[in-house]
Design an enzyme around this catalytic site. Structure first.
Site, PDB file in Angstrom:
ATOM      1  N   LYS A   7       0.843  -1.195   0.000  1.00 55.58           N
ATOM      2  CA  LYS A   7       0.000   0.000   0.000  1.00 55.58           C
ATOM      3  C   LYS A   7       0.879   1.246   0.000  1.00 55.58           C
ATOM      4  CE  LYS A   7      -2.468   3.487   2.027  1.00 55.58           C
ATOM      5  NZ  LYS A   7      -1.936   4.719   2.655  1.00 55.58           N
ATOM      6  N   ASP A  27      -6.207   5.228 -14.824  1.00 55.99           N
ATOM      7  CA  ASP A  27      -7.125   4.401 -14.047  1.00 55.99           C
ATOM      8  C   ASP A  27      -6.417   3.838 -12.821  1.00 55.99           C
ATOM      9  OD1 ASP A  27      -8.911   2.526 -13.046  1.00 55.99           O
ATOM     10  OD2 ASP A  27      -9.533   1.802 -15.015  1.00 55.99           O
TER      11      ASP A  27
END
Length: 427
Positions: A265, A281
């Site tokens: 992350k 995206d």
């Protein structure tokens, strides 16, 4: 890579101390932004008409801060890197990591290509292995059908490249899965490969003697990998003890999926910030990255860290990077266009390489913080300003309240409210 004038340095001393307007002036000069692009960045409003045609049921738009990472040197070129994120310390982390490897040459990057995969699912097949061979025998026809869907892409050097067919066992029985390998060049390529898959589906049904259901791209874009590597000298990171602590943190992440999820992350903090800033995206990139981290049957670290020959710390990052310069929001959103101008990239491959370098830088800073002061020290110092604003501080009050929160090591809204009342009472 890129068109930004060479000879310019991304090492801008005191950049973080300037006002936003003064930072923008420096970025405008560095990147050669025209007045329209600079003006939009100064007042980043999204035209309601444009917004209404980008998605459905539009009522408004949300603004995310765009920061600029300095000190980045990628493949010998100095860059300023725009990053869109709401999280404190992300941009600063990249600046710090890049500064510490700048004199050692910065980041070296590469890409595997610009190929995307479309999948066509064939079920209810009596002889799946024979169907696989029948489909593979039609490669020439498959190429003709696919390339006819996008003659412009073919003219630009892209188009159909190969076909793969797999027979997989599922709860519903064997499925014959056709993979179309398509070079989408400077487009992310979702619409292109989806169109090809849908056009080809009736032929796959006929050749395979089955029923086609799904025909859609895969976001595990493992034929479109971006790679980055860098070495941090021992003296730049604070000695062997810091290096070894960082290696221990990496070994933990690579062995344990609970740690790896947070470790990766952190990498995506940097990656997604550029993907978002350039109108690409974020969900596609994030899905592909996390799937790639589990490609060997175990979810582990996207990065690797090793001791270099000279005792320094060597880091590498490899992950799928399906991004583009044309199509979608990238082409129509004025902020995305301005951010691409700042980067000075000329191809999707250039953009992918820079994103990988930033992801590696982000991971370096996180590992170093974890191995030394802890992740909260720097992060909460920057986050304190957000807490002060949430408590009602305005103007000069923000910095004063934040400083007290950091000094007391209590970056909480209730504390901020108390500090603010005390400041205003004295005033």
């Amino acid at each position: 890579m890129g068109s930004v004038e060479t000879g310019k340095s991304s090492r801008i001393s005191g950049f973080h101390k300037l006002s936003p307007a003064d930072r923008l002036k420096l970025v405008q000069g560095f990147a050669g932004l025209d007045a329209a692009a600079a003006g939009h960045l100064a007042q980043p409003a999204l035209d309601p008409h444009l917004a209404d045609h980008m998605i459905e049921n539009v009522v408004s738009a949300i603004s995310i801060p765009i920061g600029v990472a300095t000190n980045m040197k990628v493949d010998g070129r100095d860059l300023l890197v725009p990053m869109a994120t709401e999280e404190s310390s992300v941009v600063a982390a990249v600046c710090n990591a890049a500064r510490q490897c700048y004199d050692a040459g910065g980041f070296t990057t590469s890409v595997s290509g610009t190929e995307m995969i479309a999948q066509i699912q064939l079920v209810q097949v009596a002889d799946p292995q024979a169907a696989r061979i029948r489909i593979l025998e039609r490669k020439t026809e498959i190429a003709e059908i696919c390339n006819a869907c996008d003659p412009v892409l073919v003219k630009l050097g892209g188009g159909f490249r190969d076909v793969e067919v797999r027979v997989i066992a599922t709860q519903g029985g064997p499925m014959v899965i056709t993979h179309l390998i398509v070079d989408t060049r400077d487009a992310m390529g979702a619409n292109t490969v989806n169109t090809m898959a849908e056009k080809l589906a009736p032929s796959i049904e006929r050749w395979g003697s089955g029923k086609v259901y799904l025909r859609i791209l895969s976001n595990l874009a493992d034929r479109r990998l971006a790679r980055a590597r860098a070495t941090w000298p021992l003296e730049a990171i604070g000695g062997a003890a810091v290096r070894d602590g960082m290696l221990a943190a990496y070994h933990f992440a690579d062995a344990d999926p609970y740690r790896a999820a947070t470790h990766n992350k952190g990498i995506m903090n940097g990656v997604s910030a550029i993907v978002l800033a350039t109108g690409n995206d974020t969900r596609a990139v994030e899905a592909g990255a996390h799937a790639y981290a589990a490609r060997n049957g175990h979810y582990g670290s996207l990065t690797t860290w090793e001791v270099a020959a000279d005792g320094g710390l060597s880091g590498t990052l490899e992950l799928p990077m399906p991004v583009g310069l044309v199509g979608g929001a990238t082409k129509v959103h004025p902020t995305a266009q301005a951010c691409l101008k700042i980067l000075g990239v000329q191809s999707a491959a250039d953009l992918a390489r820079i994103i990988a370098a930033v992801g590696l830088a982000q991971n370096f800073s996180a590992l170093k913080a974890l191995a030394t002061t802890g992740i909260q020290s720097g992060h909460m110092a920057l986050h304190a300003q957000n807490v002060a604003i949430a408590a009602g501080a305005t103007g000069e009050e923000v910095a004063r309240v934040a400083a007290v929160l950091v000094e007391r090591k209590a970056v909480r809204q209730d504390v901020a409210e108390t500090v603010l009342r005390e400041l205003r009472g004295k005033a």
